[in-house]
Design a protein around this motif. Structure first.
Motif, PDB file in Angstrom:
ATOM      1  N   MET A   1       0.810  -1.187   0.000  1.00 54.96           N
ATOM      2  CA  MET A   1       0.000   0.000   0.000  1.00 54.96           C
ATOM      3  C   MET A   1       0.864   1.265   0.000  1.00 54.96           C
ATOM      4  O   MET A   1       0.536   2.223  -0.676  1.00 54.96           O
ATOM      5  CB  MET A   1      -0.937  -0.044   1.208  1.00 54.96           C
ATOM      6  CG  MET A   1      -1.990   0.985   1.166  1.00 54.96           C
ATOM      7  SD  MET A   1      -3.086   0.660  -0.215  1.00 54.96           S
ATOM      8  CE  MET A   1      -4.499   1.477   0.303  1.00 54.96           C
ATOM      9  N   LYS A   2       1.953   1.224   0.806  1.00 60.24           N
ATOM     10  CA  LYS A   2       2.848   2.371   0.848  1.00 60.24           C
ATOM     11  C   LYS A   2       3.487   2.609  -0.519  1.00 60.24           C
ATOM     12  O   LYS A   2       3.691   3.743  -0.934  1.00 60.24           O
ATOM     13  CB  LYS A   2       3.932   2.188   1.909  1.00 60.24           C
ATOM     14  CG  LYS A   2       3.461   2.368   3.314  1.00 60.24           C
ATOM     15  CD  LYS A   2       4.620   2.268   4.284  1.00 60.24           C
ATOM     16  CE  LYS A   2       4.156   2.458   5.694  1.00 60.24           C
ATOM     17  NZ  LYS A   2       5.258   2.407   6.646  1.00 60.24           N
ATOM     18  N   SER A   3       3.795   1.553  -1.228  1.00 58.87           N
ATOM     19  CA  SER A   3       4.414   1.675  -2.560  1.00 58.87           C
ATOM     20  C   SER A   3       3.474   2.355  -3.536  1.00 58.87           C
ATOM     21  O   SER A   3       3.891   3.191  -4.333  1.00 58.87           O
ATOM     22  CB  SER A   3       4.796   0.300  -3.108  1.00 58.87           C
ATOM     23  OG  SER A   3       5.789  -0.295  -2.314  1.00 58.87           O
ATOM     24  N   ILE A   4       2.191   2.019  -3.469  1.00 61.67           N
ATOM     25  CA  ILE A   4       1.209   2.633  -4.367  1.00 61.67           C
ATOM     26  C   ILE A   4       1.086   4.122  -4.069  1.00 61.67           C
ATOM     27  O   ILE A   4       1.047   4.952  -4.976  1.00 61.67           O
ATOM     28  CB  ILE A   4      -0.155   1.908  -4.258  1.00 61.67           C
ATOM     29  CG1 ILE A   4      -0.024   0.499  -4.825  1.00 61.67           C
ATOM     30  CG2 ILE A   4      -1.246   2.683  -4.993  1.00 61.67           C
ATOM     31  CD1 ILE A   4      -1.247  -0.373  -4.620  1.00 61.67           C
ATOM     32  N   ARG A   5       1.053   4.456  -2.789  1.00 61.58           N
ATOM     33  CA  ARG A   5       0.984   5.874  -2.402  1.00 61.58           C
ATOM     34  C   ARG A   5       2.234   6.624  -2.859  1.00 61.58           C
ATOM     35  O   ARG A   5       2.149   7.749  -3.342  1.00 61.58           O
ATOM     36  CB  ARG A   5       0.819   6.015  -0.896  1.00 61.58           C
ATOM     37  CG  ARG A   5      -0.545   5.688  -0.428  1.00 61.58           C
ATOM     38  CD  ARG A   5      -0.677   6.007   1.043  1.00 61.58           C
ATOM     39  NE  ARG A   5      -1.913   5.444   1.551  1.00 61.58           N
ATOM     40  CZ  ARG A   5      -2.142   5.168   2.792  1.00 61.58           C
ATOM     41  NH1 ARG A   5      -1.196   5.393   3.703  1.00 61.58           N
ATOM     42  NH2 ARG A   5      -3.285   4.664   3.179  1.00 61.58           N
ATOM     43  N   LEU A   6       3.373   6.009  -2.688  1.00 63.35           N
ATOM     44  CA  LEU A   6       4.624   6.635  -3.099  1.00 63.35           C
ATOM     45  C   LEU A   6       4.655   6.843  -4.613  1.00 63.35           C
ATOM     46  O   LEU A   6       5.044   7.898  -5.091  1.00 63.35           O
ATOM     47  CB  LEU A   6       5.820   5.785  -2.650  1.00 63.35           C
ATOM     48  CG  LEU A   6       7.205   6.354  -2.972  1.00 63.35           C
ATOM     49  CD1 LEU A   6       7.384   7.728  -2.327  1.00 63.35           C
ATOM     50  CD2 LEU A   6       8.288   5.407  -2.484  1.00 63.35           C
ATOM     51  N   ILE A   7       4.212   5.849  -5.362  1.00 65.38           N
ATOM     52  CA  ILE A   7       4.168   5.973  -6.829  1.00 65.38           C
ATOM     53  C   ILE A   7       3.186   7.070  -7.218  1.00 65.38           C
ATOM     54  O   ILE A   7       3.481   7.903  -8.078  1.00 65.38           O
ATOM     55  CB  ILE A   7       3.787   4.621  -7.475  1.00 65.38           C
ATOM     56  CG1 ILE A   7       4.936   3.623  -7.309  1.00 65.38           C
ATOM     57  CG2 ILE A   7       3.447   4.803  -8.957  1.00 65.38           C
ATOM     58  CD1 ILE A   7       4.584   2.199  -7.708  1.00 65.38           C
ATOM     59  N   GLY A   8       2.034   7.106  -6.579  1.00 65.11           N
ATOM     60  CA  GLY A   8       1.032   8.141  -6.859  1.00 65.11           C
ATOM     61  C   GLY A   8       1.577   9.537  -6.568  1.00 65.11           C
ATOM     62  O   GLY A   8       1.411  10.462  -7.363  1.00 65.11           O
ATOM     63  N   ALA A   9       2.228   9.695  -5.433  1.00 68.19           N
ATOM     64  CA  ALA A   9       2.804  10.990  -5.058  1.00 68.19           C
ATOM     65  C   ALA A   9       3.907  11.392  -6.027  1.00 68.19           C
ATOM     66  O   ALA A   9       4.013  12.556  -6.418  1.00 68.19           O
ATOM     67  CB  ALA A   9       3.334  10.932  -3.629  1.00 68.19           C
ATOM     68  N   THR A  10       4.706  10.420  -6.424  1.00 67.19           N
ATOM     69  CA  THR A  10       5.786  10.687  -7.378  1.00 67.19           C
ATOM     70  C   THR A  10       5.221  11.143  -8.719  1.00 67.19           C
ATOM     71  O   THR A  10       5.724  12.091  -9.326  1.00 67.19           O
ATOM     72  CB  THR A  10       6.673   9.437  -7.560  1.00 67.19           C
ATOM     73  OG1 THR A  10       7.197   9.062  -6.285  1.00 67.19           O
ATOM     74  CG2 THR A  10       7.812   9.698  -8.521  1.00 67.19           C
ATOM     75  N   LEU A  11       4.168  10.478  -9.173  1.00 63.59           N
ATOM     76  CA  LEU A  11       3.532  10.861 -10.440  1.00 63.59           C
ATOM     77  C   LEU A  11       2.940  12.265 -10.367  1.00 63.59           C
ATOM     78  O   LEU A  11       3.054  13.048 -11.319  1.00 63.59           O
ATOM     79  CB  LEU A  11       2.464   9.841 -10.836  1.00 63.59           C
ATOM     80  CG  LEU A  11       2.978   8.503 -11.345  1.00 63.59           C
ATOM     81  CD1 LEU A  11       1.825   7.539 -11.574  1.00 63.59           C
ATOM     82  CD2 LEU A  11       3.784   8.681 -12.620  1.00 63.59           C
TER      83      LEU A  11
END
Length: 169
Positions: A1-11
Motif C-alpha cells: 500500500m505504501k508503494s502505491i501511495r509513493l508511486i502516486g505521489a511521485t507521479l
C-alpha cells in the motif's frame, strides 16, 4: 500500500514539474517575441528603417519558435488567430527599407501583439499600450514615456498611455 501511495505521489510531483517547465518554456517564448517586437518599435522611433528591417527578421524567427503544445485551449485559439498576421506584418517590415511601409505594417503588428499579450499574461516587465491620435493606432512599449514609432523624431511625444499590462513576475 505504501508503494502505491509513493508511486502516486511521485507521479503527481512529476506532473507538476512537467507542467511548470512547460509554462516556463511558453513564458520564455512569448517574452522573446515581445522583446523582438520592442526592438522593431525602438528602431522605428529612431527613424532607422535598416535596423527595423533587421530586427523584424529576428521577430519572424521568434514567432516561428513559439510552440502551441504548452498553451491552454483558449491561448491556442488566440495564438492561431494572430500568428499568421504577426508573421505577415513582421515579414513585410523585414523585406523593405521604406520606413513609411514599415510603419503601416507596424500598426497591424501592434494590434495583434496586444491581443496575444492579453491572452498570455507572462510579460516579465510592465508594458504600456500607447496610442497616437494622429495615426489612430496604438503600440506597446516597455516605457510609460511616449516615444512614437509612427512619426519618430518629427512627433516623438505624440500620444498617450491607454493601458498598463502589469508584469507577472
Amino acid at each position: 500500500m505504501k508503494s502505491i501511495r509513493l508511486i502516486g505521489a511521485t507521479l503527481l510531483l512529476l506532473t507538476a514539474v512537467i507542467s511548470a517547465n512547460a509554462q516556463a518554456n511558453l513564458s520564455t517564448s512569448i517574452n522573446n517575441v515581445t522583446t523582438a517586437y520592442l526592438d522593431v518599435k525602438n528602431a522605428l522611433v529612431k527613424d532607422d528603417a535598416a535596423t527595423a528591417e533587421s530586427k523584424a527578421k529576428t521577430l519572424c524567427d521568434q514567432i516561428s519558435a513559439v510552440q502551441t503544445k504548452d498553451m491552454s485551449a483558449k491561448q491556442q485559439t488566440v495564438w492561431k488567430s494572430c500568428v499568421d498576421k504577426l508573421g505577415f506584418d513582421s515579414r513585410h517590415i523585414s523585406e523593405t527599407a521604406t520606413i513609411d511601409h514599415q510603419r503601416e505594417h507596424f500598426a497591424s503588428l501592434s494590434k495583434n501583439m496586444y491581443t496575444v499579450l492579453k491572452a498570455f499574461p507572462v510579460n516579465s516587465n510592465d508594458l504600456y499600450m500607447e496610442y497616437c491620435p494622429m495615426k489612430k493606432a496604438g503600440w506597446l512599449s516597455d516605457k510609460a514615456a511616449i516615444e512614437n514609432p509612427y512619426y519618430g523624431k518629427s512627433m516623438l511625444t505624440c500620444g498617450s498611455v491607454k493601458e498598463t499590462l502589469k508584469a507577472t513576475k
